[in-house]
Scaffold this motif. Structure first.
Motif, short mmCIF file in Angstrom:
data_model
loop_
_atom_site.label_atom_id
_atom_site.label_comp_id
_atom_site.label_asym_id
_atom_site.label_seq_id
_atom_site.Cartn_x
_atom_site.Cartn_y
_atom_site.Cartn_z
N PRO A 317 94.20 -77.56 6.46
CA PRO A 317 94.61 -78.42 5.34
C PRO A 317 94.97 -79.83 5.81
CG PRO A 317 96.38 -76.91 5.92
CD PRO A 317 95.23 -76.56 6.79
N SER A 318 94.05 -80.76 5.66
CA SER A 318 94.30 -82.14 6.06
C SER A 318 95.38 -82.76 5.18
CB SER A 318 93.01 -82.95 5.96
OG SER A 318 92.62 -83.08 4.60
N ARG A 319 95.83 -83.95 5.55
CA ARG A 319 96.86 -84.62 4.75
C ARG A 319 96.38 -84.87 3.33
NH1 ARG A 319 99.40 -90.05 7.08
NH2 ARG A 319 100.11 -88.50 8.61
N ARG A 320 95.12 -85.28 3.18
CA ARG A 320 94.58 -85.52 1.84
C ARG A 320 94.54 -84.23 1.03
NH1 ARG A 320 90.21 -88.72 2.91
NH2 ARG A 320 91.25 -90.63 2.20
N TYR A 354 93.55 -75.60 13.25
CA TYR A 354 94.26 -74.62 12.40
C TYR A 354 95.63 -74.29 12.97
CZ TYR A 354 95.45 -69.68 11.43
OH TYR A 354 96.10 -68.51 11.16
N LEU A 355 95.75 -74.22 14.30
CA LEU A 355 97.02 -73.84 14.91
C LEU A 355 98.13 -74.83 14.60
CD1 LEU A 355 95.79 -72.51 18.38
CD2 LEU A 355 96.50 -71.20 16.37
N ASN A 356 97.79 -76.07 14.30
CA ASN A 356 98.81 -77.04 13.91
C ASN A 356 99.45 -76.70 12.57
OD1 ASN A 356 98.44 -78.87 16.13
ND2 ASN A 356 96.53 -79.54 15.18
N HIS A 357 98.77 -75.90 11.77
CA HIS A 357 99.24 -75.58 10.41
C HIS A 357 99.68 -74.13 10.26
CE1 HIS A 357 97.62 -79.46 9.13
NE2 HIS A 357 96.50 -79.16 9.77
N ARG A 358 99.46 -73.32 11.28
CA ARG A 358 99.67 -71.88 11.12
C ARG A 358 101.11 -71.54 10.76
NH1 ARG A 358 98.24 -67.05 15.43
NH2 ARG A 358 100.09 -67.84 16.48
N LYS A 359 102.07 -72.12 11.43
CA LYS A 359 103.48 -71.80 11.15
C LYS A 359 103.84 -72.19 9.71
CE LYS A 359 107.65 -70.45 12.33
NZ LYS A 359 108.39 -70.60 11.06
N VAL A 362 102.42 -69.51 7.44
CA VAL A 362 103.20 -68.27 7.55
C VAL A 362 104.50 -68.36 6.77
CG1 VAL A 362 104.51 -66.81 9.15
CG2 VAL A 362 102.20 -67.57 9.75
N ASP A 363 105.13 -69.50 6.80
CA ASP A 363 106.42 -69.69 6.12
C ASP A 363 106.29 -69.65 4.60
OD1 ASP A 363 107.69 -69.90 8.52
OD2 ASP A 363 107.76 -72.10 8.53
N ARG A 364 105.08 -69.86 4.07
CA ARG A 364 104.91 -69.97 2.62
C ARG A 364 104.30 -68.72 1.99
NH1 ARG A 364 104.34 -75.05 4.65
NH2 ARG A 364 105.24 -76.79 3.44
N ASP A 436 106.89 -64.14 11.33
CA ASP A 436 107.64 -65.34 10.98
C ASP A 436 107.85 -66.28 12.17
OD1 ASP A 436 107.83 -64.49 8.39
OD2 ASP A 436 109.85 -63.66 8.58
N ASP A 437 107.86 -65.71 13.40
CA ASP A 437 108.04 -66.55 14.59
C ASP A 437 106.71 -67.10 15.10
OD1 ASP A 437 106.89 -64.28 15.57
OD2 ASP A 437 108.41 -63.86 17.09
N ASN A 438 105.64 -66.96 14.27
CA ASN A 438 104.32 -67.52 14.60
C ASN A 438 103.65 -66.80 15.76
OD1 ASN A 438 102.27 -69.31 13.87
ND2 ASN A 438 102.88 -70.84 15.39
N THR A 439 103.97 -65.52 15.94
CA THR A 439 103.32 -64.69 16.97
C THR A 439 102.86 -63.40 16.32
OG1 THR A 439 105.26 -63.40 17.65
CG2 THR A 439 104.99 -65.61 18.62
N TYR A 440 102.19 -62.56 17.12
CA TYR A 440 101.77 -61.24 16.65
C TYR A 440 102.88 -60.21 16.80
CZ TYR A 440 96.89 -62.84 16.47
OH TYR A 440 95.73 -63.49 16.17
#
Length: 464
Positions: A317-320, A354-359, A362-364, A436-440
């Protein structure tokens, strides 16, 4: 002295060209606002059609068989648009069926992307396509052919994967033409899992296939869609005769050795009625365009009462895109997502971004599942309230949202949605939920991606 001056001159020209590329092929996309391509929403937001029949085409074997069946069923016309076509056993069989259709009088129009052909049209495939260009019933065109002087057009790609036959049958989905989408036994870990939607209509009522046909015609007549060459020489014609003869011999061999592939298909029995079917596509044009396919998906998501399931090979998901999403009041806790993991995806850059947005995802959302492979998932599928399904070419990234040509089919049918959900359960069973901690959470081993690499790639997510 002259040689030194020439080298200095060439160096300056190259530096200027690199700067020109930097500005027009990268920075311009970061700042230019999306346009509508000169079209209104009515041009590509089609009305729902109420009299079509549908079927889900899930496995690679099913996908191969239905494409051959469509070519064999054609009586008057076949229109094909594909992002990539690569050499292989299935490609050879499919092309031979297309030539067989043309030989019996069917008009065949083939639309390829103008940039990916440079990478994928190698000897046998290139010869086959050039042979097709000499056939009186076949026409081949390319969308946005490569031009070294227009770097801003390099990103504008034809991302379609569609077949339309006789105005009565259509196939749309995420599969390109290549063995890795159809022959799992041979490709194993490199196999690409995908799916298609088949649409069938027979009768006088309005059909979504008519909307798909109009879009194909729009692509076909687009001002930057061109044939490979304007004139064909006598030498090229002679070579094409040899190539076409070899393809015809292959077609005869297939019919002789595999008669089961050429049985007449009962399309009515193969499909079932849908309550409604709608077709949506992006505008045409260079640089950033209005994200009509994305907006339709966001609208369906915001209207969902109880559940949304989405599958995309990439989620960037880019900024735009994020600014666009904010306007829809989405209830994130309704969403369940399935995408590739780092170990299953062949797209290193997409996964790094994608990894920049994964956390944040997950939070949402209710749950984020990552497919564990060893092969990969490539399907772009959505289910809303277990009654509305979407199949098409749209990935959840900026390229699919704003830059490439894209299209989706929206099917209102509980039967189709149930079938789709059952088929999606197979990759879901081979996925791991990100905690939730961004791991498996110890459920599986996870490949590491350098954080700095992800951050650098993320700077260009408006092009991914």
């Amino acid at each position: 002295m002259k040689r030194r001056r020439l080298k200095k001159y060439i160096s300056r020209v190259l530096k200027l060209y690199l700067f020109y590329n930097l500005v027009s092929a990268i920075l311009l996309f970061a700042i230019q606002k999306p346009s509508s391509g000169g079209l209104s929403a009515d041009d590509y937001l089609m009305a729902e059609k109420l009299h079509d029949r549908v079927a889900l085409i899930e496995t690679g074997e099913e996908g191969a068989r239905v494409r051959l069946d469509l070519a064999e069923a054609a009586q008057t016309s076949i229109d094909i648009s594909y992002y990539t076509v690569t050499n292989g056993k299935f490609t050879e069989a499919f092309l031979s069926c297309l030539l067989g259709a043309a030989d019996r009088g069917v008009r065949v129009r083939i639309l390829f992307d103008g940039l990916t052909r440079i990478a994928y049209e190698r000897k046998d495939l290139r010869d086959a396509v050039r042979g097709f260009e000499t056939h009186p019933n076949i026409e081949v065109r390319y969308y946005e052919k490569f031009n070294i002087l227009t770097p801003w057009a390099w990103h504008t790609r034809l991302h379609e994967k569609t077949i339309i036959v006789d105005g009565k049958l259509a196939l749309i989905g995420g599969r390109n033409i290549g063995d890795k989408y159809f022959i799992k036994d041979e490709y194993q870990s490199r196999f690409v899992n995908d799916r298609d939607a088949l649409i069938y209509h027979e009768g006088p009522e309005a059909s979504v296939i008519g909307d798909m046909q109009r879009y194909f015609d729009l692509l076909w007549e687009y001002k930057r869609t061109k044939p490979h060459r304007k004139k064909i020489t006598s030498r090229q014609i002679e070579r094409a005769k040899f190539t076409n003869s070899a393809i015809r011999n292959h077609y005869k061999m297939l019919k002789s050795k595999h008669p089961e592939l050429f049985q007449k298909t009962d399309w009515n029995a193969k499909t079932y009625p849908a309550e409604a079917v709608q077709f949506v596509h992006n505008p045409l044009g260079r640089l950033n365009n209005e994200p009509w396919s994305l907006r339709k998906l966001l609208s369906l998501t915001s209207q969902a009462r109880s559940s949304v399931f989405l599958q995309s090979p990439y989620i960037i998901p880019s900024r735009r895109m994020r600014n666009e999403i904010k306007g829809y009041g989405i209830q994130w806790e309704k969403l369940t997502i399935l995408t590739n993991s780092k170990q299953s995806s062949p797209n290193v850059l997409a996964m790094a971004a994608y990894l920049n947005h994964r956390k944040g995802i997950v939070d949402r959302v209710a749950a984020l599942h990552e497919y564990q492979g060893p092969d990969s998932i490539h399907g772009k599928s959505y289910i809303f309230d277990d009654s509305i399904s979407v199949i098409g070419t749209v990935n959840l990234d900026a390229r699919s949202s704003y830059i490439d040509t894209e299209s989706i089919i929206i099917i209102t049918s509980k039967e189709f949605a149930s079938d789709l959900r059952d088929k999606i359960q197979i990759p879901l069973d081979n996925s791991v939920v990100v905690q939730d901690d961004n791991t498996y959470g110890g459920a599986a081993k996870e490949m590491k991606t350098p954080r700095l690499f992800s951050k650098i790639v993320g700077l260009f997510d408006f092009l991914l």
